[in-house]
Design an enzyme around this catalytic site. Structure first.
Site, PDB file in Angstrom:
ATOM      1  CB  CYS A   1      31.388  16.462  42.548  1.00  0.00           C
ATOM      2  SG  CYS A   1      32.417  15.992  43.849  1.00  0.00           S
TER       3      CYS A   1
ATOM      4  CG  HIS B   1      30.025  20.545  43.500  1.00  0.00           C
ATOM      5  ND1 HIS B   1      29.177  19.594  44.224  1.00  0.00           N
ATOM      6  CD2 HIS B   1      31.503  20.285  43.985  1.00  0.00           C
ATOM      7  CE1 HIS B   1      29.969  18.937  45.080  1.00  0.00           C
ATOM      8  NE2 HIS B   1      31.224  19.057  44.614  1.00  0.00           N
TER       9      HIS B   1
ATOM     10  CG  ASN C   1      31.819  18.005  48.210  1.00  0.00           C
ATOM     11  OD1 ASN C   1      30.945  17.547  47.636  1.00  0.00           O
ATOM     12  ND2 ASN C   1      33.082  18.056  47.607  1.00  0.00           N
TER      13      ASN C   1
HETATM   14  O1  UT7 Z   1      33.936  17.965  45.260  1.00  0.00           O
HETATM   15  C1  UT7 Z   1      35.150  17.806  44.311  1.00  0.00           C
HETATM   16  C2  UT7 Z   1      36.046  18.646  44.355  1.00  0.00           C
HETATM   17  N1  UT7 Z   1      36.671  18.900  45.498  1.00  0.00           N
HETATM   18  C3  UT7 Z   1      36.843  20.458  45.849  1.00  0.00           C
HETATM   19  O2  UT7 Z   1      36.558  21.238  45.150  1.00  0.00           O
HETATM   20  C4  UT7 Z   1      37.642  20.798  47.101  1.00  0.00           C
HETATM   21  C5  UT7 Z   1      39.024  21.685  46.648  1.00  0.00           C
HETATM   22  N2  UT7 Z   1      39.969  21.871  47.615  1.00  0.00           N
HETATM   23  C6  UT7 Z   1      39.504  22.732  48.856  1.00  0.00           C
HETATM   24  O3  UT7 Z   1      38.236  23.165  48.994  1.00  0.00           O
HETATM   25  C7  UT7 Z   1      40.579  23.119  49.686  1.00  0.00           C
HETATM   26  O4  UT7 Z   1      41.884  23.067  48.910  1.00  0.00           O
HETATM   27  C8  UT7 Z   1      40.666  22.582  50.872  1.00  0.00           C
HETATM   28  C9  UT7 Z   1      39.319  23.203  51.744  1.00  0.00           C
HETATM   29  C10 UT7 Z   1      40.500  21.021  50.810  1.00  0.00           C
HETATM   30  C11 UT7 Z   1      41.990  22.779  51.763  1.00  0.00           C
HETATM   31  O5  UT7 Z   1      41.964  24.418  51.935  1.00  0.00           O
HETATM   32  P1  UT7 Z   1      43.371  25.289  51.722  1.00  0.00           P
HETATM   33  O6  UT7 Z   1      43.018  26.657  51.648  1.00  0.00           O
HETATM   34  O7  UT7 Z   1      43.551  24.787  50.342  1.00  0.00           O
HETATM   35  O8  UT7 Z   1      44.340  24.559  52.750  1.00  0.00           O
HETATM   36  P2  UT7 Z   1      45.678  23.651  52.538  1.00  0.00           P
HETATM   37  O9  UT7 Z   1      45.231  22.628  51.970  1.00  0.00           O
HETATM   38  O10 UT7 Z   1      46.588  24.632  51.775  1.00  0.00           O
HETATM   39  O11 UT7 Z   1      45.997  23.741  54.012  1.00  0.00           O
HETATM   40  C12 UT7 Z   1      46.475  24.751  54.680  1.00  0.00           C
HETATM   41  C13 UT7 Z   1      46.794  24.337  56.218  1.00  0.00           C
HETATM   42  C14 UT7 Z   1      47.965  23.247  56.225  1.00  0.00           C
HETATM   43  O12 UT7 Z   1      48.957  23.437  57.183  1.00  0.00           O
HETATM   44  P3  UT7 Z   1      50.302  24.298  56.918  1.00  0.00           P
HETATM   45  O13 UT7 Z   1      50.874  23.087  56.085  1.00  0.00           O
HETATM   46  O14 UT7 Z   1      50.013  25.476  56.327  1.00  0.00           O
HETATM   47  O15 UT7 Z   1      50.783  24.253  58.345  1.00  0.00           O
HETATM   48  C15 UT7 Z   1      46.872  22.161  56.525  1.00  0.00           C
HETATM   49  O16 UT7 Z   1      47.900  20.947  57.100  1.00  0.00           O
HETATM   50  O17 UT7 Z   1      45.701  23.883  56.915  1.00  0.00           O
HETATM   51  C16 UT7 Z   1      46.085  22.511  57.461  1.00  0.00           C
HETATM   52  N3  UT7 Z   1      44.708  21.876  57.411  1.00  0.00           N
HETATM   53  C17 UT7 Z   1      43.805  22.135  58.419  1.00  0.00           C
HETATM   54  N4  UT7 Z   1      43.858  22.675  59.593  1.00  0.00           N
HETATM   55  C18 UT7 Z   1      42.794  22.443  60.501  1.00  0.00           C
HETATM   56  C19 UT7 Z   1      44.294  20.954  56.563  1.00  0.00           C
HETATM   57  N5  UT7 Z   1      43.031  20.437  57.049  1.00  0.00           N
HETATM   58  C20 UT7 Z   1      42.921  21.140  58.165  1.00  0.00           C
HETATM   59  C21 UT7 Z   1      41.833  21.109  59.155  1.00  0.00           C
HETATM   60  N6  UT7 Z   1      41.994  21.586  60.321  1.00  0.00           N
HETATM   61  N7  UT7 Z   1      40.645  20.106  58.725  1.00  0.00           N
END
Ligand code: UT7
Length: 331
Positions: A118, A258, A288
């Site tokens: 990125c 980004h 992204n």
């Molecule tokens: O470009 C290079 C760098 N990339 C980034 O900077 C991305 C950085 N990370 C992020 O933007 C975020 O961490 C994400 C958007 C990827 C995830 O958001 P989060 O608030 O950190 O969510 P999480 O991974 O902690 O997941 C929370 C919940 C989980 O369920 P439980 O365990 O709480 O029941 C996941 O299983 O959300 C669930 N989940 C989803 N639910 C519906 C994960 N993906 C999805 C989805 N739809 N697509």
């Protein structure tokens, strides 16, 4: 105003390419167990563009490059060097940059790919500046092109909803009238590589049936850990680039970060003490696009008149590697 730093290279133009196909969150609900509300509130993404099977990373880069070249008044023969950032090369050998060289007919150009994910567009600006300063090139085409849809696992809801396809490009030339790249900052930390990576399919674990069965050739990401590192690194990069340019956040006309997640963008802006009306956001429409995110955003910002002559722009990126980078540029 006199700048502390004296620029050596400038962005003479920008261009972008977006595939026409729009994929909404609602459409993804039919593929994986997700929903529009989750995607919007956790990421800020409403839709993304996806390239069709006949469109490769090189095609998108060449399309973006043609726009940038026309705006800079540069013919294909006038390009000395093509630097291309991609995490999704069309083939592993040779480079996608060479495919772009052929598509453009840039017969006087050297061409190479580099893999800084990125942060790739900003790394490319620094490399272009270095080649120009070293007297190796006068006109450098920097392309960032990503067909992320080809490397995400469309059965993994934690990653497939995040990414999109597209390309951006800029023509970099020697600085004029104090305009150009005022400061650059680049950093890396490979000890954290496995928080965002493709485990299989490379030289260490060559592609075989087991890799395909395990789907380990697709992107894996530890989202929350990457999120924290991204915020920390982007804040550090923004601060350092401002210091090196000898300018304050108040003097910046536009922050072009980004576009991975609106929450990361807001945290970076808050740390840099920049109000959101001075921050360019298009993650809602593209998701992204890895290294293509910043040049596409920059090109849209210029088209919308948000980066006029003399505007001071701060660009900040973070990605797999980890790598991170920032530049302050006077347009
Ligand atoms: O470009 C290079 C760098 N990339 C980034 O900077 C991305 C950085 N990370 C992020 O933007 C975020 O961490 C994400 C958007 C990827 C995830 O958001 P989060 O608030 O950190 O969510 P999480 O991974 O902690 O997941 C929370 C919940 C989980 O369920 P439980 O365990 O709480 O029941 C996941 O299983 O959300 C669930 N989940 C989803 N639910 C519906 C994960 N993906 C999805 C989805 N739809 N697509």
């Amino acid at each position: 105003m006199i700048q502390a730093a004296s620029p050596r290279a400038r962005l003479a133009s920008t261009g972008r390419f977006s595939p026409p196909r729009v994929v909404t969150n609602a459409e993804l609900e039919t593929l994986v167990d997700t929903n529009d509300e989750w995607i919007r509130t956790r990421t800020g993404i409403r839709e993304r563009r996806l390239a069709d099977k006949d469109t490769g990373a090189a095609d998108m880069a060449a399309a973006a490059a043609r726009v940038a070249m026309e705006r800079a008044g540069v013919e294909a023969e006038g390009i000395d060097m093509i630097l291309l950032s991609t995490a999704t090369p069309d083939r592993l050998l040779p480079s996608t940059a060479c495919d772009v060289q052929a598509l453009l007919g840039a017969r006087n150009a050297a061409a190479y790919d580099y893999a800084t994910a990125c942060s790739g567009f900003l790394y490319g600006l620094s490399m272009a500046e270095a080649h120009i300063t070293a007297g190796q090139a006068e006109t450098v085409l920097v392309c960032a092109t990503e067909k992320m849809s080809s490397i995400v696992d469309w059965t993994d809801r934690s990653t497939c909803v995040l990414f999109g396809d597209g390309a951006g490009a800029t023509v970099v030339k020697r600085a004029e009238d104090g305009r150009g790249i005022l400061s650059s900052y680049m950093k890396s930390d490979g000890t954290l590589a496995e928080l965002l990576y493709r485990p299989g399919g490379g030289a260490r674990i060559p592609l075989d049936i087991a890799v395909l069965d395990e789907r380990s050739h697709f992107v894996k990401m530890a989202g929350p850990e990457v999120f924290k590192s991204a915020v920390r690194a982007m804040c550090e990069a923004a601060e350092t680039a401002l210091q090196r340019a000898g300018v304050t956040a108040d003097e910046i006309d536009l922050l072009v970060p980004h576009q991975a997640n609106i929450r990361i963008i807001e945290a970076t802006a808050k740390y840099a003490k920049m109000p959101m009306d001075k921050v360019f956001v298009n993650v809602d429409r593209y998701g992204n696009m890895s290294s293509a995110s910043i040049p596409v955003a920059l090109d849209e910002a210029r088209e919308q008149g948000r980066v006029g002559d003399g505007a001071l722009v701060l660009m900040v990126a973070f990605g797999a590697g980890f790598t991170w980078a920032a530049n302050v540029v006077r347009f």
